[in-house]
Write a protein that holds these residues in place. Sequence first.
Motif, PDB file in Angstrom:
ATOM      1  N   SER A  22       8.750 -14.612  -3.006  1.00 29.07           N
ATOM      2  CA  SER A  22       8.214 -13.346  -3.504  1.00 29.07           C
ATOM      3  C   SER A  22       9.129 -12.231  -3.062  1.00 29.07           C
ATOM      4  O   SER A  22       9.798 -12.324  -2.027  1.00 29.07           O
ATOM      5  N   ILE A  23       9.117 -11.145  -3.842  1.00 31.82           N
ATOM      6  CA  ILE A  23      10.007 -10.022  -3.579  1.00 31.82           C
ATOM      7  C   ILE A  23       9.277  -8.729  -3.926  1.00 31.82           C
ATOM      8  O   ILE A  23       8.466  -8.689  -4.860  1.00 31.82           O
ATOM      9  N   VAL A  24       9.554  -7.664  -3.145  1.00 31.94           N
ATOM     10  CA  VAL A  24       8.976  -6.357  -3.433  1.00 31.94           C
ATOM     11  C   VAL A  24      10.040  -5.313  -3.124  1.00 31.94           C
ATOM     12  O   VAL A  24      10.740  -5.386  -2.125  1.00 31.94           O
ATOM     13  N   ASN A  25      10.149  -4.332  -4.022  1.00 32.06           N
ATOM     14  CA  ASN A  25      11.102  -3.234  -3.881  1.00 32.06           C
ATOM     15  C   ASN A  25      10.408  -2.134  -3.070  1.00 32.06           C
ATOM     16  O   ASN A  25       9.380  -1.600  -3.477  1.00 32.06           O
ATOM     17  N   VAL A  26      10.970  -1.774  -1.877  1.00 28.58           N
ATOM     18  CA  VAL A  26      10.317  -0.814  -0.978  1.00 28.58           C
ATOM     19  C   VAL A  26      11.317   0.200  -0.465  1.00 28.58           C
ATOM     20  O   VAL A  26      12.529   0.037  -0.597  1.00 28.58           O
ATOM     21  N   CYS A  27      10.745   1.235   0.147  1.00 29.78           N
ATOM     22  CA  CYS A  27      11.520   2.206   0.916  1.00 29.78           C
ATOM     23  C   CYS A  27      10.664   2.592   2.127  1.00 29.78           C
ATOM     24  O   CYS A  27       9.449   2.430   2.113  1.00 29.78           O
ATOM     25  N   LYS A  28      11.299   3.100   3.167  1.00 27.88           N
ATOM     26  CA  LYS A  28      10.571   3.469   4.375  1.00 27.88           C
ATOM     27  C   LYS A  28       9.742   4.722   4.117  1.00 27.88           C
ATOM     28  O   LYS A  28      10.199   5.660   3.477  1.00 27.88           O
ATOM     29  N   ALA A  29       8.553   4.719   4.676  1.00 20.21           N
ATOM     30  CA  ALA A  29       7.645   5.855   4.487  1.00 20.21           C
ATOM     31  C   ALA A  29       8.142   7.065   5.249  1.00 20.21           C
ATOM     32  O   ALA A  29       8.594   6.961   6.380  1.00 20.21           O
ATOM     33  N   GLY A  30       8.071   8.245   4.594  1.00 19.48           N
ATOM     34  CA  GLY A  30       8.406   9.496   5.252  1.00 19.48           C
ATOM     35  C   GLY A  30       9.884   9.788   5.291  1.00 19.48           C
ATOM     36  O   GLY A  30      10.292  10.759   5.904  1.00 19.48           O
ATOM     37  N   LYS A  31      10.730   8.955   4.730  1.00 20.98           N
ATOM     38  CA  LYS A  31      12.172   9.206   4.741  1.00 20.98           C
ATOM     39  C   LYS A  31      12.705   9.265   3.306  1.00 20.98           C
ATOM     40  O   LYS A  31      11.981   9.054   2.335  1.00 20.98           O
ATOM     41  N   LEU A  92       3.543  -3.472   8.149  1.00 23.22           N
ATOM     42  CA  LEU A  92       3.688  -4.810   8.714  1.00 23.22           C
ATOM     43  C   LEU A  92       3.887  -4.659  10.220  1.00 23.22           C
ATOM     44  O   LEU A  92       4.801  -3.961  10.668  1.00 23.22           O
ATOM     45  N   HIS A  93       3.009  -5.319  11.011  1.00 20.77           N
ATOM     46  CA  HIS A  93       3.035  -5.201  12.473  1.00 20.77           C
ATOM     47  C   HIS A  93       3.759  -6.411  13.050  1.00 20.77           C
ATOM     48  O   HIS A  93       3.173  -7.486  13.189  1.00 20.77           O
ATOM     49  N   PHE A  94       5.073  -6.242  13.337  1.00 20.98           N
ATOM     50  CA  PHE A  94       5.817  -7.274  14.062  1.00 20.98           C
ATOM     51  C   PHE A  94       5.856  -6.841  15.526  1.00 20.98           C
ATOM     52  O   PHE A  94       4.829  -6.569  16.126  1.00 20.98           O
ATOM     53  N   ASP A  95       7.037  -6.807  16.149  1.00 21.04           N
ATOM     54  CA  ASP A  95       7.134  -6.287  17.502  1.00 21.04           C
ATOM     55  C   ASP A  95       6.830  -4.793  17.531  1.00 21.04           C
ATOM     56  O   ASP A  95       6.460  -4.230  18.554  1.00 21.04           O
ATOM     57  N   LYS A  96       6.964  -4.134  16.401  1.00 13.79           N
ATOM     58  CA  LYS A  96       6.518  -2.762  16.218  1.00 13.79           C
ATOM     59  C   LYS A  96       6.026  -2.606  14.788  1.00 13.79           C
ATOM     60  O   LYS A  96       6.124  -3.538  13.980  1.00 13.79           O
ATOM     61  N   VAL A  97       5.516  -1.462  14.495  1.00 14.36           N
ATOM     62  CA  VAL A  97       4.903  -1.234  13.179  1.00 14.36           C
ATOM     63  C   VAL A  97       5.979  -0.718  12.219  1.00 14.36           C
ATOM     64  O   VAL A  97       6.661   0.268  12.511  1.00 14.36           O
ATOM     65  N   TYR A  98       6.098  -1.421  11.071  1.00 16.39           N
ATOM     66  CA  TYR A  98       7.028  -1.012  10.010  1.00 16.39           C
ATOM     67  C   TYR A  98       6.218  -0.497   8.843  1.00 16.39           C
ATOM     68  O   TYR A  98       5.359  -1.208   8.307  1.00 16.39           O
ATOM     69  N   LYS A  99       6.470   0.768   8.465  1.00 14.31           N
ATOM     70  CA  LYS A  99       5.723   1.409   7.383  1.00 14.31           C
ATOM     71  C   LYS A  99       6.590   1.400   6.131  1.00 14.31           C
ATOM     72  O   LYS A  99       7.737   1.862   6.152  1.00 14.31           O
ATOM     73  N   TRP A 100       6.022   0.895   5.007  1.00 18.25           N
ATOM     74  CA  TRP A 100       6.764   0.754   3.750  1.00 18.25           C
ATOM     75  C   TRP A 100       5.990   1.397   2.614  1.00 18.25           C
ATOM     76  O   TRP A 100       4.769   1.496   2.659  1.00 18.25           O
ATOM     77  N   VAL A 101       6.778   1.778   1.577  1.00 17.84           N
ATOM     78  CA  VAL A 101       6.190   2.269   0.326  1.00 17.84           C
ATOM     79  C   VAL A 101       6.788   1.438  -0.800  1.00 17.84           C
ATOM     80  O   VAL A 101       8.014   1.462  -1.017  1.00 17.84           O
ATOM     81  N   ALA A 102       5.934   0.668  -1.512  1.00 13.98           N
ATOM     82  CA  ALA A 102       6.410  -0.193  -2.600  1.00 13.98           C
ATOM     83  C   ALA A 102       6.664   0.633  -3.850  1.00 13.98           C
ATOM     84  O   ALA A 102       6.107   1.724  -4.031  1.00 13.98           O
ATOM     85  N   SER A 103       7.501   0.080  -4.733  1.00 15.57           N
ATOM     86  CA  SER A 103       7.798   0.790  -5.996  1.00 15.57           C
ATOM     87  C   SER A 103       6.597   0.782  -6.915  1.00 15.57           C
ATOM     88  O   SER A 103       6.450   1.679  -7.753  1.00 15.57           O
ATOM     89  N   SER A 104       5.691  -0.195  -6.722  1.00 20.72           N
ATOM     90  CA  SER A 104       4.460  -0.220  -7.524  1.00 20.72           C
ATOM     91  C   SER A 104       3.387  -0.964  -6.735  1.00 20.72           C
ATOM     92  O   SER A 104       3.685  -1.788  -5.874  1.00 20.72           O
ATOM     93  N   THR A 105       2.142  -0.677  -7.070  1.00 21.49           N
ATOM     94  CA  THR A 105       1.016  -1.328  -6.388  1.00 21.49           C
ATOM     95  C   THR A 105       0.971  -2.803  -6.735  1.00 21.49           C
ATOM     96  O   THR A 105       0.596  -3.630  -5.898  1.00 21.49           O
ATOM     97  N   VAL A 106       1.380  -3.154  -7.964  1.00 20.28           N
ATOM     98  CA  VAL A 106       1.339  -4.569  -8.376  1.00 20.28           C
ATOM     99  C   VAL A 106       2.282  -5.400  -7.519  1.00 20.28           C
ATOM    100  O   VAL A 106       1.936  -6.486  -7.040  1.00 20.28           O
ATOM    101  N   GLU A 107       3.502  -4.885  -7.310  1.00 23.73           N
ATOM    102  CA  GLU A 107       4.452  -5.620  -6.474  1.00 23.73           C
ATOM    103  C   GLU A 107       3.914  -5.758  -5.037  1.00 23.73           C
ATOM    104  O   GLU A 107       4.049  -6.808  -4.408  1.00 23.73           O
TER     105      GLU A 107
END
Length: 911
Positions: A22-31, A92-107
């Motif tokens: 699976s694949i999703v097109n994202v960018c970091k939130a707030g940047k 996604l909560h790994f060793d720290k919290v990674y905040k993402w924004v997907a290109s679409s809700t479906v992805e």
Amino acid sequence: MTAIKHALQRDIFTPNDERLLSIVNVCKAGKKKRNCFLCATVTTERPVQVNVVKVKKSDKGDFYKRQTAWALRDLAVVDAKDAVKENPEFDLHFDKVYKWVASSTVEKNTFISCIWKLNQRYLRKKIDFINVSSQLLEESVPSGENQSVAGGDEEAVDEYQELNAREEQDIEIMMEGCEYAISNAEAFAEKLSRELQVLDGANIQSIMASEKQVNILMKLLDEALKEVDQIEMKLSSYEEMLQSVKEQMDQISESNHLIHLSNTNNVKLLSEIEFLVNHMDLAKGHIKALQEGDLTSSRGIEACTNAADALLQCMNVALRPGHDMLHAVKEQQQRFIDLREQFARRLASHLNSVFVQQFTQTLLQLYNRSYYLSGHDQSSTLAQHSVELTLPNHHPFHRDLLRYAKLMEWLKNTDYGKYEGLTKNYMDYLSRLYEREIKDFFEVAKIKMTGTTKEGKKFATLPRKESAVKQETESLHGSSGKLTGSTSSLNKLSVQSSGNRRSQSSSLLDMGNMSASDLDVADRTKFDKIFEQVLSELEPLCLAEQDFISKFFKLQQHQSIPGTAMSEAEEMDGGTLSRSYTSGGPQTISSEKDMIRQMMTKIFRCIEPELNNLIALGDKIDSFNSLYMLVKMSHHVWTAQNVDPASFLSTTLGNVLVTVKRNFDKCISNQMKQMDEVKISKKSKVGILSFVAEFEEFAGLAESIFKNAERRGDLDKAYIKLIRAVFVSVEKVANESQKTPRDVVMMENFHHIFATLSRLKISCLESEKKEAKQKYTDHLQSYVIYSLGQPLEKLNHFFEGVEARVAQGIREEEVSYQLAFNKQELRKVIKEYPGKEVKKGLDNLYKKVDKHLCEEENLLQVVWHSMQDEFIRQYKHFEGLIARCYPGSGITMEFTIQDILDYCSSIAQSH
């Protein structure tokens, strides 16, 4: 997106033996939106590893590169932000919290769903999915079925299915049988295909061979169905037969129910009758005891008590619903009421008679005691002093009445009006009885303190004591029928006796005041002993009466509710407890402890004024008696408060303690006032001032009295006031003294004060002791210097001139060259002071000092020794000046230091 997915699989993941699921097109939130791809992958090698890989384009933009990878087992939480609304953000909560924004809700949803499925299939540790719609999450992923991992890539996930152990073993055996299985996979696959076709053919032949057995099985099933139909027909016939039996059993059951109901009713009726008989039937013996029981003997009182308790139980029985409608029950209840009222009247009348009888007997004893105390025998003085300072013991009276305590409790619970009437009568009788006992007791105490009495006036009516007792007894018997009857004769007799006592007290208080100097320690000790005996007699008397009241009238001494107690004025207004109770029963009051205190206040209403009169007499005899009274009264108040802080005894003694404290403060104020008013003689030596000696006497007496006393703080405050007043008054007298020098007055008196404080070791006056010592030392030095003056006057003037020249700048060894201060002039001055003249001057000085100093302080030798030291100091000073200013001249004084010591010693011995 499909083209990107294939490109990533080909360029990045295939070389690493991974499959992209699976694949999703994202960018970091707030940047800034620098897009990248998050990829969910699995490895093709076993064991399978699941990763989340971040991929982004290179800076040139012509190819993709792998940037970061996280193992799925390190993922703790997947937060979709909102499970209802469409929102492209997720964490996604790994060793720290990674905040993402997907290109679409479906992805985003597709990627989260793939992560959930991979977690369910490959990981033992379950990831927390929050704010995720339940539609995206499936219940489970069965291990043996082909299920999709991602919506657009089902075939990719289903291509692989894990083999179980048996399948792996079969494949290994098969491959061992074909040596070319690894080198020639196509040949091996063709062989497997042929063997599969052979197995399929064998399966088809086996199915065709089993057709006959299938037909036989179907025939057996048909026969079984017929047997089932026959069984159902028999069951139907049985059911019809059982139906008739059921009807018969229902009739029998209904008949049994009616019989059981009848039995139950009979049992309940019997139970009700037994209940009424057992609980509302009073034994004939109890009835007889209530009507005719002997209330004078212990056995009769016990029988009446048991009967009264049984009657109360019968009257207080909790009737069941409907019992009060029965005529027999009403009649029984009325009978109980009549019995209760009849016994209550009889009990109240008997107890009132007991009160009157006990009062009469005690009153007669008091008249005999008073007659003896008045001195109507042949040796009146002996009679006055032989009467013991003791209060009558009421223990026999209490012991006799306590036999009726349970009956009083019964009366309190059943007929409160009569209980209240007995309470008022008891207080009326006892208040007058205790008033006479206590007044006589205090009269004895005053006689023992002063040794005087006025015969003939106090007991003028005593010869008619029999008639007075008879008249008062008839009055009490006349009032006993109504329990609240008039007590006028008691009041009249009490008033008459009170008036006589008041006249006696006033006569004692009108005695002339006696100064403390006229009394010795024995007199004060005698007063202390008498006062302590008075308090020691009163305390057990009050405690015994309070204990009796609580037991006899059944008043529990629990803690009272703050703020609800009656004022002392209400308690002492001569009224009864009718303010707090009515004839029908008790109203709500603060507590029964307040009732005890009210009763005690009325019964012992004469204690506080009598104690105040005794205290006034003691203070009149000797103001220092207030010290004894303060210590004794404080100790008894402290003891009473430890027992019960709110008791009558504690309150009364506390009020009296206030008076004692005022007298103590007055004693201190009078001493300070006397210091201000002291006058000294202009023709005689001052010596040790009277108030200084009085302070010594006061301090010595106070220290012996207040040793380990509770009110030590009051004495320390008094010490501070007195010592400061003594200091001020000594200074005042010293300034006004004409005959005696001021320094002598200060020196002698402060020496005496310092010696007193050092001997007594009063801790609160340590600073004053140091101050007294300093004043003594300063004025001793001042007096020595002033009295000694300049015994070698011309020699002093000569050396003063020498010192003046040196001060002007002339060197010491050059002073002898000055015309007025040469060696010849020095020898002339020294010749004027031979040893004989010096001794004569010292002898005159000794006589002068002896006239100034008093003998009682014995400071003459101390002052003379100080003057000797001062004279020797001046002598050494002169010798030092001669040695420095006239070196090598050989000039010396006509006398030596040893001569001075001999002169002083011989002068002191000669006088």
